[in-house]
Design a protein around this motif. Structure first.
Motif, PDB file in Angstrom:
ATOM      1  N   ARG A  72       0.889  -1.305  -0.086  1.00  0.00           N
ATOM      2  CA  ARG A  72      -0.227  -0.021  -0.074  1.00  0.00           C
ATOM      3  C   ARG A  72       0.976   1.236   0.090  1.00  0.00           C
ATOM      4  O   ARG A  72       0.505   2.251  -0.703  1.00  0.00           O
ATOM      5  CB  ARG A  72      -1.074  -0.004   1.130  1.00  0.00           C
ATOM      6  CG  ARG A  72      -1.979  -1.131   1.371  1.00  0.00           C
ATOM      7  CD  ARG A  72      -2.971  -0.795   0.227  1.00  0.00           C
ATOM      8  NE  ARG A  72      -3.815  -2.282   0.137  1.00  0.00           N
ATOM      9  CZ  ARG A  72      -4.050  -2.826  -0.902  1.00  0.00           C
ATOM     10  NH1 ARG A  72      -3.835  -2.184  -2.206  1.00  0.00           N
ATOM     11  NH2 ARG A  72      -4.568  -3.775  -1.262  1.00  0.00           N
ATOM     12  N   GLU A  73       2.131   1.046   0.778  1.00  0.00           N
ATOM     13  CA  GLU A  73       3.005   2.450   0.948  1.00  0.00           C
ATOM     14  C   GLU A  73       3.592   2.613  -0.584  1.00  0.00           C
ATOM     15  O   GLU A  73       3.572   3.917  -0.880  1.00  0.00           O
ATOM     16  CB  GLU A  73       3.954   2.043   1.844  1.00  0.00           C
ATOM     17  CG  GLU A  73       3.877   2.642   3.382  1.00  0.00           C
ATOM     18  CD  GLU A  73       5.129   2.122   4.105  1.00  0.00           C
ATOM     19  OE1 GLU A  73       6.300   2.769   3.671  1.00  0.00           O
ATOM     20  OE2 GLU A  73       5.001   1.603   4.972  1.00  0.00           O
ATOM     21  N   LEU A  74       3.904   1.500  -1.385  1.00  0.00           N
ATOM     22  CA  LEU A  74       4.557   1.638  -2.413  1.00  0.00           C
ATOM     23  C   LEU A  74       3.496   2.140  -3.515  1.00  0.00           C
ATOM     24  O   LEU A  74       3.768   2.993  -4.441  1.00  0.00           O
ATOM     25  CB  LEU A  74       4.982   0.329  -2.962  1.00  0.00           C
ATOM     26  CG  LEU A  74       6.422  -0.039  -2.018  1.00  0.00           C
ATOM     27  CD1 LEU A  74       6.693  -1.587  -2.701  1.00  0.00           C
ATOM     28  CD2 LEU A  74       7.502   0.757  -2.786  1.00  0.00           C
ATOM     29  N   ASP A  75       2.280   1.755  -3.359  1.00  0.00           N
ATOM     30  CA  ASP A  75       0.992   2.119  -4.344  1.00  0.00           C
ATOM     31  C   ASP A  75       1.002   3.720  -4.174  1.00  0.00           C
ATOM     32  O   ASP A  75       0.712   4.514  -5.361  1.00  0.00           O
ATOM     33  CB  ASP A  75      -0.135   1.484  -3.905  1.00  0.00           C
ATOM     34  CG  ASP A  75      -0.108  -0.021  -4.639  1.00  0.00           C
ATOM     35  OD1 ASP A  75       0.540  -0.261  -5.514  1.00  0.00           O
ATOM     36  OD2 ASP A  75      -1.259  -0.960  -4.003  1.00  0.00           O
ATOM     37  N   ALA A  76       1.336   4.272  -2.851  1.00  0.00           N
ATOM     38  CA  ALA A  76       0.907   5.849  -2.735  1.00  0.00           C
ATOM     39  C   ALA A  76       2.096   6.617  -3.286  1.00  0.00           C
ATOM     40  O   ALA A  76       1.993   7.937  -3.407  1.00  0.00           O
ATOM     41  CB  ALA A  76       0.661   6.008  -1.292  1.00  0.00           C
ATOM     42  N   LEU A  77       3.092   5.812  -3.519  1.00  0.00           N
ATOM     43  CA  LEU A  77       4.457   6.845  -4.215  1.00  0.00           C
ATOM     44  C   LEU A  77       4.671   6.660  -5.550  1.00  0.00           C
ATOM     45  O   LEU A  77       4.289   5.577  -6.172  1.00  0.00           O
ATOM     46  CB  LEU A  77       5.650   6.185  -3.233  1.00  0.00           C
ATOM     47  CG  LEU A  77       5.520   6.496  -1.856  1.00  0.00           C
ATOM     48  CD1 LEU A  77       6.915   5.657  -1.268  1.00  0.00           C
ATOM     49  CD2 LEU A  77       6.126   7.874  -1.600  1.00  0.00           C
ATOM     50  N   PRO A  78       5.417   7.621  -6.209  1.00  0.00           N
ATOM     51  CA  PRO A  78       5.683   7.489  -7.616  1.00  0.00           C
ATOM     52  C   PRO A  78       6.851   6.660  -7.848  1.00  0.00           C
ATOM     53  O   PRO A  78       7.814   6.616  -6.852  1.00  0.00           O
ATOM     54  CB  PRO A  78       6.269   9.058  -8.016  1.00  0.00           C
ATOM     55  CG  PRO A  78       5.918   9.880  -6.866  1.00  0.00           C
ATOM     56  CD  PRO A  78       5.527   9.027  -5.575  1.00  0.00           C
ATOM     57  N   VAL A  79       6.627   5.746  -8.849  1.00  0.00           N
ATOM     58  CA  VAL A  79       7.840   4.623  -8.652  1.00  0.00           C
ATOM     59  C   VAL A  79       9.316   5.161  -9.046  1.00  0.00           C
ATOM     60  O   VAL A  79      10.236   4.687  -8.457  1.00  0.00           O
ATOM     61  CB  VAL A  79       7.556   3.664 -10.103  1.00  0.00           C
ATOM     62  CG1 VAL A  79       8.745   2.732 -10.343  1.00  0.00           C
ATOM     63  CG2 VAL A  79       6.352   3.122  -9.850  1.00  0.00           C
ATOM     64  N   GLY A  80       9.324   6.635  -9.488  1.00  0.00           N
ATOM     65  CA  GLY A  80      10.741   7.084  -9.952  1.00  0.00           C
ATOM     66  C   GLY A  80      11.500   7.617  -8.431  1.00  0.00           C
ATOM     67  O   GLY A  80      12.658   7.893  -8.385  1.00  0.00           O
ATOM     68  N   ASP A  81      10.402   7.789  -7.392  1.00  0.00           N
ATOM     69  CA  ASP A  81      10.749   8.355  -6.263  1.00  0.00           C
ATOM     70  C   ASP A  81      12.034   7.655  -5.594  1.00  0.00           C
ATOM     71  O   ASP A  81      11.627   6.472  -5.359  1.00  0.00           O
ATOM     72  CB  ASP A  81       9.777   8.659  -5.388  1.00  0.00           C
ATOM     73  CG  ASP A  81       9.828   9.466  -4.306  1.00  0.00           C
ATOM     74  OD1 ASP A  81       8.969  10.858  -4.476  1.00  0.00           O
ATOM     75  OD2 ASP A  81      10.038   9.196  -3.134  1.00  0.00           O
ATOM     76  N   VAL A  82      12.813   8.386  -4.794  1.00  0.00           N
ATOM     77  CA  VAL A  82      13.819   7.654  -3.713  1.00  0.00           C
ATOM     78  C   VAL A  82      13.119   7.030  -2.761  1.00  0.00           C
ATOM     79  O   VAL A  82      13.613   5.874  -2.388  1.00  0.00           O
ATOM     80  CB  VAL A  82      14.573   8.877  -3.399  1.00  0.00           C
ATOM     81  CG1 VAL A  82      15.796   8.132  -2.372  1.00  0.00           C
ATOM     82  CG2 VAL A  82      15.423   9.646  -4.173  1.00  0.00           C
ATOM     83  N   GLN A  83      12.050   7.520  -2.252  1.00  0.00           N
ATOM     84  CA  GLN A  83      11.258   6.684  -1.218  1.00  0.00           C
ATOM     85  C   GLN A  83      10.670   5.480  -1.595  1.00  0.00           C
ATOM     86  O   GLN A  83      10.700   4.400  -0.822  1.00  0.00           O
ATOM     87  CB  GLN A  83      10.222   7.812  -0.601  1.00  0.00           C
ATOM     88  CG  GLN A  83       9.421   7.235   0.819  1.00  0.00           C
ATOM     89  CD  GLN A  83      10.367   7.117   2.122  1.00  0.00           C
ATOM     90  OE1 GLN A  83      11.237   7.984   1.933  1.00  0.00           O
ATOM     91  NE2 GLN A  83      10.167   6.083   2.666  1.00  0.00           N
ATOM     92  N   TRP A  84      10.414   5.583  -3.002  1.00  0.00           N
ATOM     93  CA  TRP A  84       9.677   4.446  -3.573  1.00  0.00           C
ATOM     94  C   TRP A  84      10.871   3.258  -3.471  1.00  0.00           C
ATOM     95  O   TRP A  84      10.664   2.052  -3.038  1.00  0.00           O
ATOM     96  CB  TRP A  84       9.185   4.346  -4.693  1.00  0.00           C
ATOM     97  CG  TRP A  84       8.622   3.355  -5.372  1.00  0.00           C
ATOM     98  CD1 TRP A  84       7.211   3.256  -5.233  1.00  0.00           C
ATOM     99  CD2 TRP A  84       8.878   2.253  -6.077  1.00  0.00           C
ATOM    100  NE1 TRP A  84       6.609   2.219  -5.917  1.00  0.00           N
ATOM    101  CE2 TRP A  84       7.791   1.287  -6.291  1.00  0.00           C
ATOM    102  CE3 TRP A  84      10.301   1.766  -6.649  1.00  0.00           C
ATOM    103  CZ2 TRP A  84       7.903   0.195  -6.952  1.00  0.00           C
ATOM    104  CZ3 TRP A  84      10.329   0.510  -7.072  1.00  0.00           C
ATOM    105  CH2 TRP A  84       9.205  -0.345  -7.223  1.00  0.00           C
ATOM    106  N   ALA A  85      11.932   3.526  -3.981  1.00  0.00           N
ATOM    107  CA  ALA A  85      13.047   2.591  -3.896  1.00  0.00           C
ATOM    108  C   ALA A  85      13.520   1.941  -2.636  1.00  0.00           C
ATOM    109  O   ALA A  85      13.778   0.875  -2.328  1.00  0.00           O
ATOM    110  CB  ALA A  85      14.218   3.480  -4.775  1.00  0.00           C
TER     111      ALA A  85
END
Ligand SMILES: [Fe+2]
Length: 172
Positions: A107-120
């Motif tokens: 769910r956290e990953l779904d809420a972030l843009p894939v290119g974002d550092v936080q996503w990685a």
């Protein structure tokens, strides 16, 4: 959808897992679950090793649905049975908790843009959690569950799991 090459690599990893499962003496529904582990691990590895954000996003769509369907269908079909038996009740409770944590990470990953550092960073945590899930199930839980359920039940639950997985995949 992933490319043909991605699919072949991930299917190949799934099959390799099944051979490993056969060596460990796991059969029926547990071989199917191991195959799903291999396929998901293959896709996670492809995401990790790709620099192309669009490609990562495309693969993520596939693997997130597979992981959710895997967790939910194994809870529904396998862990529900393991809750009934005192020999495996603690294992089932432990698994339910970790499945909830895995779902929260998705769910956290779904809420972030894939290119974002936080996503990685969150994605790396998810990969670790999946690796933990796989080694715990294949190393400890599945062999014990197979003993408790018995070979016939393990075999007959395979079709139930396939149906539950397909239904969950449509809703993921
Ligand atoms: Fe699993």
């Amino acid at each position: 959808m992933p490319s043909k090459t991605d699919e072949l690599i991930s299917q190949g990893l799934g099959k390799a897992k099944v051979m490993k499962g056969a060596i460990k003496g796991l059969g029926g529904v547990f071989r199917t679950l191991m195959e799903q582990h291999g396929q998901a691990s293959g896709l996670l590895h492809r995401i990790k090793s790709s620099d192309d954000v669009a490609k990562r996003a495309e693969l993520w769509e596939t693997v997130r649905a597979q992981l959710l369907a895997h967790e939910r269908s194994e809870m529904e079909v396998i862990y529900r049975e393991l809750h009934y038996d005192p020999r495996t009740r603690a294992i089932a409770e432990h698994h339910d908790q970790e499945a909830g944590e895995l779902e929260a990470l998705i769910r956290e990953l779904d809420a972030l843009p894939v290119g974002d550092v936080q996503w990685a960073e969150t994605f790396d945590t998810l990969v670790e959690r999946v690796q933990h899930h796989v080694s715990e199930e294949e190393g400890e839980i599945f062999p014990k569950a197979q003993d408790v359920l018995g070979k016939d039940r393990v075999k007959s639950l395979d079709a139930t799991l396939h149906d539950a997985f397909d239904a969950q995949l449509r809703m993921a």
